[in-house]
Design an enzyme around this catalytic site. Structure first.
Site, short mmCIF file in Angstrom:
data_model
loop_
_atom_site.label_atom_id
_atom_site.label_comp_id
_atom_site.label_asym_id
_atom_site.label_seq_id
_atom_site.Cartn_x
_atom_site.Cartn_y
_atom_site.Cartn_z
N HIS A 125 0.79 -1.22 0.00
CA HIS A 125 0.00 0.00 0.00
C HIS A 125 0.83 1.28 0.00
CE1 HIS A 125 1.06 0.30 4.24
NE2 HIS A 125 0.60 1.54 4.22
N ARG A 126 2.12 1.21 0.30
CA ARG A 126 2.93 2.42 0.44
C ARG A 126 3.00 3.19 -0.88
NH1 ARG A 126 5.07 4.08 5.63
NH2 ARG A 126 5.13 2.20 6.90
#
Length: 348
Positions: free
Chosen positions: A206-207
């Site tokens: 998700h980063r």
């Protein structure tokens, strides 16, 4: 009565806040007002955590999500400031390194309300990460800094922050101990997914550094596809990653993609997996708490002790091998109690 306003907005913060909120409820002389910014708005990433973890419904829900980092943080800052003026708390409590964290800390600091930062002192030393900026700035306006590790204490000392610093251990460990038993009896997600314990890998992505750049996301997915040649890779798909993979035309067909899951289901997936592949700081630690080896899908980690102890490796270090050993840094599962007791002792 000491009045505490807690600001949360993202999945890891719900988990940590659950442990501290339970400790607040057991402690005389302190009351909590919960503010949910809405940064994580998907039902499976927000409401379900309040239900499963027994967190009281937020007293204030801001419904602020989306937009650029600056836009989101600015809207949160204005909204939280208004709440703090109304509530007049003695302390504002923030967690971790999200935009919600920074907005809560800045709003309080500008109103001269002392800030307490849970998970203070962590550093990846990569200032290109928005999370690194958030955690550094939050630490520098905080009056009480609750560190999960001695490395975090040292990081703060290196930046000249020594007052109000405590090594309390990790509230995520508190939460894991509480959830693991309940997940073993209360989650059937492995049955629903048709997987057996020890026969699958668990991945989360998700980063921004992985999702905002097509080449980076392709490299991450290629890594997971290679893992999938040996065993099933389960990927609870973050909305940001879903949007990015569609935008860049990156196929996820080789992976077992599922919707984001609640905390008990995630605990069960961690408990049953063979290993973990993630760019999440929180999931790196949860992997260790569940005794699972982890590959971090980033060029650095703020949880350096998991690498030094042999439980974690950066994916840029494929040949890294280190004997595994227990990590004593994270405490005994009573970090939340230590935090609440300290706030009560410090008082107004």
């Amino acid at each position: 009565m000491l009045k505490l306003v807690t600001v949360i907005g993202a999945r890891p913060q719900f988990i940590k806040a659950a442990a501290v909120s339970r400790a607040v409820a057991r402690q005389d002389g302190i009351a909590e007002v919960m503010v949910h910014t809405g940064q994580h708005f998907d039902t499976n990433m927000s409401e379900i955590f309040f239900e499963e973890l027994g967190i009281p419904a937020p007293d204030h829900h801001l419904d602020i999500a989306g937009g650029s980092h600056g836009e989101m943080t600015g809207r949160m800052l204005a909204a939280i400031e208004a709440i703090l003026i109304e509530e007049k708390p003695d302390w504002v409590l923030v967690y971790g390194d999200t935009n919600s964290t920074l907005a809560g800390a800045l709003a309080a600091a500008k109103l001269h309300i002392p800030v307490a930062h849970v998970e203070a002192g962590l550093r990846s030393f990569n200032r290109r990460m928005p999370e690194e900026i958030n955690r550094v700035l939050t630490d520098h306006v905080s009056a009480r800094l609750y560190c999960p590790t001695t490395a975090a204490v040292k990081n703060l000392a290196d930046e000249g922050i020594r007052e109000g610093v405590m090594h309390v251990g990790d509230v995520m460990y508190d939460a894991t101990l509480d959830a693991r038993g309940r997940a073993r009896s209360g989650s059937d997600i492995l049955v629903r997914l048709g997987v057996e314990p020890g026969r699958y890998s668990l991945a989360t992505v998700h980063r921004a550094e992985n999702t905002d750049d097509a080449a980076s996301l392709r490299a991450v997915i290629a890594h997971l596809e290679k893992v999938a040649l040996e065993r099933t890779v389960i990927l609870p798909l973050h909305p940001r990653t879903a949007q990015a993979s569609a935008r860049f035309g990156i196929s996820l067909e080789a992976l077992k993609v599922i919707e984001p899951v609640g905390y008990l289901d995630m605990s069960a997936l961690l408990d049953g997996c063979a290993d973990v592949h993630t760019d999440s700081g929180g999931v790196q630690k949860e992997a260790y708490f569940h005794g699972k080896p982890c590959v971090t899908l980033r060029g650095e980690t703020e949880w350096v002790e998991t690498v030094e102890a042999g439980w974690n490796r950066l994916w840029s270090m494929p040949d890294y091998k280190q004997p595994r050993r227990p990590i004593g840094e994270y405490g005994r599962g009573n970090a939340a109690e230590l935090i609440v007791a300290d706030l009560v002792m410090v008082g107004v």
